[in-house]
Design a protein around this motif. Structure first.
Motif, PDB file in Angstrom:
ATOM      1  N   UNK A  27       0.817  -1.187   0.132  1.00 40.82           N
ATOM      2  CA  UNK A  27       0.104   0.114   0.026  1.00 40.82           C
ATOM      3  C   UNK A  27       0.773   1.300   0.070  1.00 40.82           C
ATOM      4  N   UNK A  28       1.861   1.236   0.702  1.00 45.04           N
ATOM      5  CA  UNK A  28       2.896   2.284   0.810  1.00 45.04           C
ATOM      6  C   UNK A  28       3.350   2.596  -0.471  1.00 45.04           C
ATOM      7  N   UNK A  29       3.896   1.510  -1.434  1.00 43.24           N
ATOM      8  CA  UNK A  29       4.381   1.773  -2.755  1.00 43.24           C
ATOM      9  C   UNK A  29       3.185   2.340  -3.557  1.00 43.24           C
ATOM     10  N   UNK A  30       2.184   1.845  -3.435  1.00 47.76           N
ATOM     11  CA  UNK A  30       0.847   2.302  -4.291  1.00 47.76           C
ATOM     12  C   UNK A  30       0.701   3.765  -4.006  1.00 47.76           C
ATOM     13  N   UNK A  31       0.828   4.103  -2.819  1.00 45.74           N
ATOM     14  CA  UNK A  31       0.497   5.451  -2.546  1.00 45.74           C
ATOM     15  C   UNK A  31       1.618   6.411  -3.238  1.00 45.74           C
ATOM     16  N   UNK A  32       2.572   6.170  -3.035  1.00 46.66           N
ATOM     17  CA  UNK A  32       3.611   7.005  -3.567  1.00 46.66           C
ATOM     18  C   UNK A  32       3.802   6.950  -5.268  1.00 46.66           C
ATOM     19  N   UNK A  33       3.316   5.767  -5.527  1.00 46.11           N
ATOM     20  CA  UNK A  33       3.366   5.882  -7.054  1.00 46.11           C
ATOM     21  C   UNK A  33       2.008   6.809  -7.660  1.00 46.11           C
ATOM     22  N   UNK A  34       1.107   6.474  -6.968  1.00 47.07           N
ATOM     23  CA  UNK A  34      -0.149   7.294  -7.044  1.00 47.07           C
ATOM     24  C   UNK A  34       0.197   9.052  -7.067  1.00 47.07           C
ATOM     25  N   UNK A  35       0.994   9.341  -6.016  1.00 44.65           N
ATOM     26  CA  UNK A  35       1.433  10.639  -5.895  1.00 44.65           C
ATOM     27  C   UNK A  35       2.196  11.107  -6.971  1.00 44.65           C
ATOM     28  N   UNK A  36       2.866  10.204  -7.489  1.00 43.98           N
ATOM     29  CA  UNK A  36       3.938  10.646  -8.503  1.00 43.98           C
ATOM     30  C   UNK A  36       3.241  10.719 -10.113  1.00 43.98           C
ATOM     31  N   UNK A  37       2.055   9.843  -9.977  1.00 45.30           N
ATOM     32  CA  UNK A  37       1.237   9.917 -11.248  1.00 45.30           C
ATOM     33  C   UNK A  37       0.354  11.067 -11.386  1.00 45.30           C
ATOM     34  N   UNK A  38      -0.064  11.449 -10.000  1.00 45.33           N
ATOM     35  CA  UNK A  38      -0.917  12.667 -10.193  1.00 45.33           C
ATOM     36  C   UNK A  38      -0.162  13.809  -9.874  1.00 45.33           C
ATOM     37  N   UNK A  39       1.128  13.880  -9.921  1.00 48.38           N
ATOM     38  CA  UNK A  39       1.857  14.966  -9.948  1.00 48.38           C
ATOM     39  C   UNK A  39       1.636  16.030  -8.397  1.00 48.38           C
ATOM     40  N   UNK A  40       1.678  14.979  -7.327  1.00 52.60           N
ATOM     41  CA  UNK A  40       1.689  15.149  -5.967  1.00 52.60           C
ATOM     42  C   UNK A  40       3.016  15.120  -5.382  1.00 52.60           C
ATOM     43  N   UNK A  41       3.613  16.184  -4.610  1.00 54.20           N
ATOM     44  CA  UNK A  41       4.983  15.851  -4.258  1.00 54.20           C
ATOM     45  C   UNK A  41       5.095  14.925  -2.992  1.00 54.20           C
ATOM     46  N   UNK A  42       6.096  14.108  -2.875  1.00 53.53           N
ATOM     47  CA  UNK A  42       6.073  13.039  -1.829  1.00 53.53           C
ATOM     48  C   UNK A  42       6.316  13.867  -0.429  1.00 53.53           C
ATOM     49  N   UNK A  43       6.789  14.991  -0.556  1.00 49.07           N
ATOM     50  CA  UNK A  43       6.976  15.667   0.576  1.00 49.07           C
ATOM     51  C   UNK A  43       5.910  16.517   1.106  1.00 49.07           C
ATOM     52  N   UNK A  44       4.840  16.400   0.521  1.00 51.10           N
ATOM     53  CA  UNK A  44       3.715  17.337   0.968  1.00 51.10           C
ATOM     54  C   UNK A  44       2.920  16.686   2.055  1.00 51.10           C
ATOM     55  N   UNK A  45       2.395  17.446   2.473  1.00 52.03           N
ATOM     56  CA  UNK A  45       1.438  17.168   3.918  1.00 52.03           C
ATOM     57  C   UNK A  45       0.337  16.177   3.541  1.00 52.03           C
ATOM     58  N   UNK A  46      -0.049  16.207   2.177  1.00 51.17           N
ATOM     59  CA  UNK A  46      -1.383  15.420   2.105  1.00 51.17           C
ATOM     60  C   UNK A  46      -0.582  13.867   1.989  1.00 51.17           C
ATOM     61  N   UNK A  47       0.636  13.758   1.401  1.00 51.46           N
ATOM     62  CA  UNK A  47       1.180  12.421   1.107  1.00 51.46           C
ATOM     63  C   UNK A  47       1.309  11.908   2.651  1.00 51.46           C
ATOM     64  N   UNK A  48       2.017  12.721   3.332  1.00 48.21           N
ATOM     65  CA  UNK A  48       2.430  12.431   4.762  1.00 48.21           C
ATOM     66  C   UNK A  48       1.341  11.898   5.352  1.00 48.21           C
ATOM     67  N   UNK A  49       0.256  12.684   5.413  1.00 45.24           N
ATOM     68  CA  UNK A  49      -1.125  12.161   6.135  1.00 45.24           C
ATOM     69  C   UNK A  49      -1.600  10.727   5.450  1.00 45.24           C
ATOM     70  N   UNK A  50      -1.809  10.866   4.264  1.00 45.85           N
ATOM     71  CA  UNK A  50      -2.229   9.454   3.561  1.00 45.85           C
ATOM     72  C   UNK A  50      -1.266   8.353   4.055  1.00 45.85           C
TER      73      UNK A  50
END
Length: 157
Positions: A27-50
């Motif tokens: 799931x961790x990898x799926x979330x990071x892949x999705x963040x990259x695919x949607x153009x959301x920075x990994x260092x963002x608060x939303x990714x940290x929250x997820x």
């Protein structure tokens, strides 16, 4: 905001139920892949929250902020992002006006807990934007996951 909204809508169905320990890495990898695919920075608060919702099987501030469920809508994502956007604005105020005593007044306990748990520091202007470091508390990301996230953020550059 639209990219983050689409990102949350994408990951919500897979995170609506608590993640079993055996599925955390996937799931961790799926979330990071999705963040990259949607153009959301990994260092963002939303990714940290997820990511926090993945590694914290019990109730946590991030889960209460994001309120994932199977039929997560644009409105649900917008509401969650509105809370997190208040923290983004706080970061910008702290960076752009370091001489000012800046605070965010909220009655949202989970937003306050997440902000404190994200442990943002070294907040400063950088070019046209800002830079900051987050060293999440164990309540947001337990130590091995915090180190993993920091390494992945650094690698993503």
């Amino acid at each position: 905001m639209a990219r983050k909204q689409a990102f949350l809508r994408h990951v919500a169905p897979i995170l609506a139920a608590p993640v079993a320990r055996r599925d955390v890495d996937r799931r961790w990898q799926e979330v990071l892949t999705a963040a990259k695919d949607f153009g959301v920075e990994q260092a963002s608060l939303v990714v940290l929250a997820v990511l926090s919702t993945i590694v914290n099987p019990a109730r946590c501030a991030a889960k209460s902020l994001l309120k994932f469920h199977v039929t997560y809508s644009d409105a649900d994502a917008y509401n969650a992002l509105s809370d997190l956007q208040a923290l983004d604005l706080l970061l910008y105020c702290l960076a752009c006006f370091p001489e000012m005593h800046t605070q965010l007044c909220t009655a949202d306990r989970n937003l306050a807990l997440f902000w404190v748990g994200a442990n943002a520091s070294d907040i400063a202007r950088q070019g046209d934007g800002i830079r900051f470091t987050m060293t999440p508390h164990d309540a947001v990301l337990p130590e091995p996951y915090a180190k993993r996230w920091a390494a992945e953020v650094k690698a993503a550059g």
